[in-house]
Design a protein around this motif. Structure first.
Motif, PDB file in Angstrom:
ATOM      1  N   LEU A  38       7.687  -0.571  -2.637  1.00 46.25           N
ATOM      2  CA  LEU A  38       7.112  -1.779  -3.648  1.00 46.25           C
ATOM      3  C   LEU A  38       6.476  -1.359  -5.126  1.00 46.25           C
ATOM      4  CD1 LEU A  38       6.123  -4.620  -1.375  1.00 46.25           C
ATOM      5  CD2 LEU A  38       8.453  -4.652  -2.374  1.00 46.25           C
ATOM      6  N   LEU A  39       6.284   0.481  -4.990  1.00 42.66           N
ATOM      7  CA  LEU A  39       5.098   0.699  -5.593  1.00 42.66           C
ATOM      8  C   LEU A  39       5.812   0.996  -6.690  1.00 42.66           C
ATOM      9  CD1 LEU A  39       2.575   2.281  -4.019  1.00 42.66           C
ATOM     10  CD2 LEU A  39       2.022  -0.746  -4.353  1.00 42.66           C
ATOM     11  N   ALA A  40       4.962   1.190  -8.037  1.00 47.10           N
ATOM     12  CA  ALA A  40       5.701   1.896  -9.010  1.00 47.10           C
ATOM     13  C   ALA A  40       5.894   3.339  -8.847  1.00 47.10           C
ATOM     14  CB  ALA A  40       4.990   1.681 -10.436  1.00 47.10           C
ATOM     15  N   GLY A  41       5.331   3.652  -8.166  1.00 49.19           N
ATOM     16  CA  GLY A  41       4.950   5.072  -7.464  1.00 49.19           C
ATOM     17  C   GLY A  41       4.228   5.053  -6.922  1.00 49.19           C
ATOM     18  N   ASP A  42       4.686   6.106  -5.710  1.00 47.98           N
ATOM     19  CA  ASP A  42       3.368   6.676  -3.759  1.00 47.98           C
ATOM     20  C   ASP A  42       3.199   7.513  -4.177  1.00 47.98           C
ATOM     21  OD1 ASP A  42       3.012   6.202  -1.473  1.00 47.98           O
ATOM     22  OD2 ASP A  42       5.179   6.232  -1.320  1.00 47.98           O
ATOM     23  N   LEU A  56       5.754   9.916   2.441  1.00 48.83           N
ATOM     24  CA  LEU A  56       6.853   9.407   3.583  1.00 48.83           C
ATOM     25  C   LEU A  56       7.628   9.063   3.213  1.00 48.83           C
ATOM     26  CD1 LEU A  56       5.337   6.723   6.007  1.00 48.83           C
ATOM     27  CD2 LEU A  56       5.034   9.063   6.212  1.00 48.83           C
ATOM     28  N   ARG A  57       9.010   9.766   3.987  1.00 47.91           N
ATOM     29  CA  ARG A  57      10.652   9.968   3.787  1.00 47.91           C
ATOM     30  C   ARG A  57      11.331   8.702   3.562  1.00 47.91           C
ATOM     31  NH1 ARG A  57      15.652  12.230   5.164  1.00 47.91           N
ATOM     32  NH2 ARG A  57      14.875  12.852   7.123  1.00 47.91           N
ATOM     33  N   TYR A  58      11.785   7.421   2.109  1.00 45.84           N
ATOM     34  CA  TYR A  58      12.193   6.507   3.115  1.00 45.84           C
ATOM     35  C   TYR A  58      14.045   7.143   2.896  1.00 45.84           C
ATOM     36  CZ  TYR A  58       8.050   3.462   3.345  1.00 45.84           C
ATOM     37  OH  TYR A  58       7.710   2.337   3.740  1.00 45.84           O
ATOM     38  N   ALA A 115       0.780  -1.196   0.136  1.00 48.53           N
ATOM     39  CA  ALA A 115       0.053   0.410  -0.180  1.00 48.53           C
ATOM     40  C   ALA A 115       0.716   1.069  -0.105  1.00 48.53           C
ATOM     41  CB  ALA A 115      -0.646  -0.280   1.501  1.00 48.53           C
ATOM     42  N   THR A 116       0.610   2.453   0.471  1.00 41.77           N
ATOM     43  CA  THR A 116       0.501   3.934  -0.087  1.00 41.77           C
ATOM     44  C   THR A 116       1.556   4.058   1.627  1.00 41.77           C
ATOM     45  OG1 THR A 116      -0.836   5.373   0.181  1.00 41.77           O
ATOM     46  CG2 THR A 116      -0.721   4.188  -2.029  1.00 41.77           C
ATOM     47  N   SER A 117       2.133   5.102   0.899  1.00 41.82           N
ATOM     48  CA  SER A 117       2.905   5.952   2.341  1.00 41.82           C
ATOM     49  C   SER A 117       1.551   6.229   3.366  1.00 41.82           C
ATOM     50  CB  SER A 117       3.204   7.192   2.139  1.00 41.82           C
ATOM     51  OG  SER A 117       4.783   7.016   1.495  1.00 41.82           O
ATOM     52  N   LEU A 118       0.169   6.515   3.011  1.00 36.26           N
ATOM     53  CA  LEU A 118      -0.555   7.274   4.468  1.00 36.26           C
ATOM     54  C   LEU A 118      -0.879   5.539   5.005  1.00 36.26           C
ATOM     55  CD1 LEU A 118      -3.196   8.803   5.189  1.00 36.26           C
ATOM     56  CD2 LEU A 118      -4.295   7.837   2.719  1.00 36.26           C
ATOM     57  N   GLY A 170       5.412  -0.723   1.651  1.00 40.72           N
ATOM     58  CA  GLY A 170       4.701  -1.073   0.677  1.00 40.72           C
ATOM     59  C   GLY A 170       4.969   0.091   0.088  1.00 40.72           C
ATOM     60  N   PRO A 171       4.857   1.369  -0.200  1.00 37.61           N
ATOM     61  CA  PRO A 171       5.310   2.316  -1.046  1.00 37.61           C
ATOM     62  C   PRO A 171       7.028   1.727  -1.905  1.00 37.61           C
ATOM     63  CG  PRO A 171       4.564   3.745   0.701  1.00 37.61           C
ATOM     64  CD  PRO A 171       4.980   1.446   1.193  1.00 37.61           C
TER      65      PRO A 171
END
Length: 328
Positions: A302-306, A311-313, A277-280, A299-300
């Motif tokens: 693994l995504l093509a775009g958040d 959030l800052r990774y 899932a996303t940063s939310l 989760g983020p």
């Protein structure tokens, strides 16, 4: 006047995400907003097919709660209005966000945490695949300190062996997603102990894990599908050493914090888990992760775009929300 919205959104995943129960290429989430007096709180959930949830069923549950939420109920009342699960998670987290922003107080303060929230180190997931492909994935991500390896039964020792060879210094945690038999648990765990595996999530089906009552595992076992909410903890404590707490299972941050405290009182270690899932979705998890022994909030990654803001990774270090995607 308070208003609630619920929207289904799709976020493509970088590569095929595969576990023992299936695969997906898109993260389908339900996003909830609760707005009042010009302030908006947001929450996100992932409908969990393992518990017969779908975007449609989750939205229907949220719709049933609309009247009460828009009439002004708080977080505590919500716990009795909706059952544990994805729908309550999205609404619960939206109310946490709204409450913090309205009161101009930090989420850490509202959650009775000491001091400010700190960055946490997350495990990074390697999807189930052939040993060769999983070894190659481990080599690509071997710079990350903790790898979470998805497994599926037959061939799992070869899979973990390939990952360990490709990432000799990484900490390894495994997730079988209910795919093993008792015989495989007995056969695999001594070998995995020698490979320096730190924990194994949910080796047996949640409804068929009595074998673990009398099995002394050389690798600590974590309950995932067996650990949903407070009501499941008593059974978990007899079989597992670690409780994996996911907000989409507990039904939000409120119940997740309660589960963590109860698990500690029972002598269990704890883990903050997530769906893709996303940063939310991750932001409330970072709050829970302040208290847990293991963290899985990738989760983020693994995504093509958040989402934006997000959030800052920094590598595998996840920083707490700063007021952009969710309340600080």
């Amino acid at each position: 006047m308070r208003t609630l919205t619920a929207t289904v959104e799709n976020f493509p995943i970088q590569e095929v995400f595969r576990i023992s129960r299936g695969e997906k290429t898109v993260a389908r989430v339900v996003t909830v907003t609760v707005s009042e007096n010009g302030v908006t709180g947001r929450g996100e959930c992932v409908p969990y097919g393992r518990y017969d949830e779908s975007p449609r069923s989750v939205c229907e549950q949220i719709e049933l709660a609309r009247g009460a939420v828009e009439s002004g109920i708080g977080i505590d009342e919500l716990q009795n209005l909706l059952p544990p699960g994805a729908a309550r998670n999205a609404v619960d987290c939206a109310l946490w966000d709204l409450t913090a922003r309205t009161a101009d107080r930090s989420v850490a303060e509202l959650a009775d945490l000491t001091g400010e929230l700190h960055p946490v180190l997350t495990a990074y997931t390697l999807s189930l695949d052939t040993p060769e492909r999983m070894g190659a994935a481990a080599q690509r991500h071997g710079h990350l300190p903790i790898l979470k390896v998805k497994l599926g039964g037959t061939g799992d020792l070869e899979r973990v062996g390939a990952v360990r060879t490709a990432a000799p210094t990484a900490r390894l945690i495994l997730d079988a997603n209910e795919s093993w038999t008792p015989e495989q648990v007995q056969q695999f765990t001594p070998v995995l102990h020698e490979m320096r595996v730190e924990l194994i999530e949910q080796p047996l089906p949640a409804d068929d894990d009595d074998f673990l009552l009398s099995f002394d595992s050389p690798v600590p076992l974590a309950a995932d599908e067996s650990c949903r909410d407070l009501a499941t903890l008593e059974k978990v404590a007899d079989r597992y050493a670690i409780a994996n707490i996911k907000l989409d299972k507990t039904g939000g941050l409120t119940e997740a914090l309660r589960v963590e405290r109860a698990a500690r009182s029972m002598g269990l270690k704890t883990m903050t888990g997530c769906m893709v899932a996303t940063s939310l979705s991750m932001a409330p998890g970072v709050v829970l992760a302040q208290r847990t022994d293991f963290v899985h909030l990738d989760g983020p990654m693994l995504l093509a775009g958040d989402r934006f803001p997000a959030l800052r990774y920094v590598g595998a270090l996840v920083h707490p929300a700063d007021g952009g995607v969710w309340a600080p």
